[in-house]
Design an enzyme around this catalytic site. Structure first.
Site, PDB file in Angstrom:
ATOM      1  N   LYS A 186       3.321   2.798  -7.292  1.00  0.00           N
ATOM      2  CA  LYS A 186       2.357   2.868  -6.182  1.00  0.00           C
ATOM      3  C   LYS A 186       1.164   3.749  -6.552  1.00  0.00           C
ATOM      4  O   LYS A 186       0.029   3.430  -6.235  1.00  0.00           O
ATOM      5  CB  LYS A 186       3.058   3.374  -4.914  1.00  0.00           C
ATOM      6  CG  LYS A 186       3.945   2.301  -4.284  1.00  0.00           C
ATOM      7  CD  LYS A 186       5.007   2.836  -3.344  1.00  0.00           C
ATOM      8  CE  LYS A 186       5.940   1.706  -2.933  1.00  0.00           C
ATOM      9  NZ  LYS A 186       7.107   2.135  -2.188  1.00  0.00           N
ATOM     10  N   GLN A 229       9.190   6.762   1.357  1.00  0.00           N
ATOM     11  CA  GLN A 229       9.973   5.981   0.391  1.00  0.00           C
ATOM     12  C   GLN A 229      11.448   6.004   0.777  1.00  0.00           C
ATOM     13  O   GLN A 229      12.024   7.061   0.981  1.00  0.00           O
ATOM     14  CB  GLN A 229       9.771   6.577  -1.011  1.00  0.00           C
ATOM     15  CG  GLN A 229      10.467   5.821  -2.118  1.00  0.00           C
ATOM     16  CD  GLN A 229       9.914   4.422  -2.330  1.00  0.00           C
ATOM     17  OE1 GLN A 229       8.716   4.210  -2.367  1.00  0.00           O
ATOM     18  NE2 GLN A 229      10.794   3.454  -2.440  1.00  0.00           N
ATOM     19  N   ASP A 281       3.477   0.579   5.828  1.00  0.00           N
ATOM     20  CA  ASP A 281       4.689  -0.154   5.447  1.00  0.00           C
ATOM     21  C   ASP A 281       5.181  -1.065   6.572  1.00  0.00           C
ATOM     22  O   ASP A 281       6.105  -1.849   6.390  1.00  0.00           O
ATOM     23  CB  ASP A 281       5.803   0.850   5.092  1.00  0.00           C
ATOM     24  CG  ASP A 281       6.287   0.683   3.658  1.00  0.00           C
ATOM     25  OD1 ASP A 281       5.926  -0.313   3.018  1.00  0.00           O
ATOM     26  OD2 ASP A 281       7.031   1.556   3.181  1.00  0.00           O
TER      27      ASP A 281
END
Length: 285
Positions: free
Chosen positions: A52, A96, A119
């Site tokens: 990322k 994450q 997300d």
């Protein structure tokens, strides 16, 4: 013999376009920035966070990471998220997963501002997806939908079968496909006659994380096969959920692993960060 859906090529095309958008934003004195929170030292997560960071660097998005110790309390984690919610220079926040079992990931997702939830896991954004409203869509399902678009694969009236019901892929993908007028079946560990259901699919998507689980006898002739799985074999090689070599002889389209869905997930994250930046600066609704 199937057409190979080249996720790597499509992702690089998208990233190039996003880089141009970032350059335009910078000319307006707007600097898109993503904050990534990682709790503990999960090896796979470390790789994903590194990827990322690389992608942000490629398109010109600023990147800040918060590596937290495993023994952090829920209150401390939520306090960090709230601080990032309130920082004007941060446009996207990503937590994450996985996080340690003593922490409540759903509470953490609820705390991330829906405007910065790149997300797509905040319940507000999940709800908007269900209602077919403009929102941040979870990056892997979003990437898959972009592939369908690029390769002119029309979902209208098609039987889509999704193997896996996770909150990250299976559930949001179901709504993405319903929103494109597909008939959707979601299979999981308790599904009976799973192989038969898979064989009825015009479009079969596997996201269960079992190496080469989908064999050629589970696939209908000329079906579209999307492989979301990333499995590491004992010899260190990466393979998907699909027996690629045999299934590609039957499918009309198929994604490889690696080089299929993976690069698209990262590209869609970058897309969501830029969308969040524009929204927070009043450039889009």
């Amino acid at each position: 013999m199937a057409n190979i859906i080249d996720g790597k090529l499509l992702a690089s095309k998208i990233m190039k376009k996003l880089k141009e958008e970032v350059n335009s934003l910078k000319q307006e004195e707007i600097w898109p920035k993503l904050a990534v929170i990682m709790v503990g030292n999960d090896k796979a997560s470390e790789v994903y966070v590194r990827n990322k960071s690389k992608a942000c660097n490629e398109v010109g998005i600023e990147f800040e990471e918060f590596i937290l110790k495993e023994d952090i309390t829920m209150q401390q984690l939520l306090a960090i998220i709230e601080k990032l919610n309130n920082r004007k220079d941060i446009h996207g926040i990503l937590l994450q997963s996985p996080i340690p079992a003593n922490l409540d990931i759903n509470e953490a997702f609820r705390t991330i501002s829906p405007q910065k939830d790149v997300d797509g896991f905040n319940p507000v954004n999940v709800g908007k997806l269900v209602l077919n409203q403009d929102t941040f869509v979870s990056c892997t399902p979003y990437g898959i939908m972009k592939m369908f678009e690029e390769y002119n694969i029309d979902l209208t009236g098609k039987n889509v079968v999704i193997l896996g019901r996770s909150n990250i892929v299976g559930k949001p993908l179901m709504h993405c496909c319903l929103n494109k007028n597909a008939t959707v079946t979601v299979c999981h560990s308790k599904t009976q006659n799973l192989a038969q259901k898979a064989k009825e699919a015009d479009i079969l998507i596997s996201a269960i994380g079992k190496a080469q689980f989908v064999t050629a006898d589970m696939v209908k002739e000329n079906a579209v096969v999307i492989d979301v799985g990333i499995n590491r074999l004992e010899n260190g090689k990466i393979t998907g959920d699909v027996d690629f070599e045999n299934v590609k002889e039957k499918a009309s389209y198929i994604t490889p692993v690696p080089g299929g869905v993976g690069p698209m997930t990262i590209a869609m994250l970058m897309n969501n960060v830029i969308k969040a930046t524009k929204r927070q600066n009043g450039m889009i609704d």
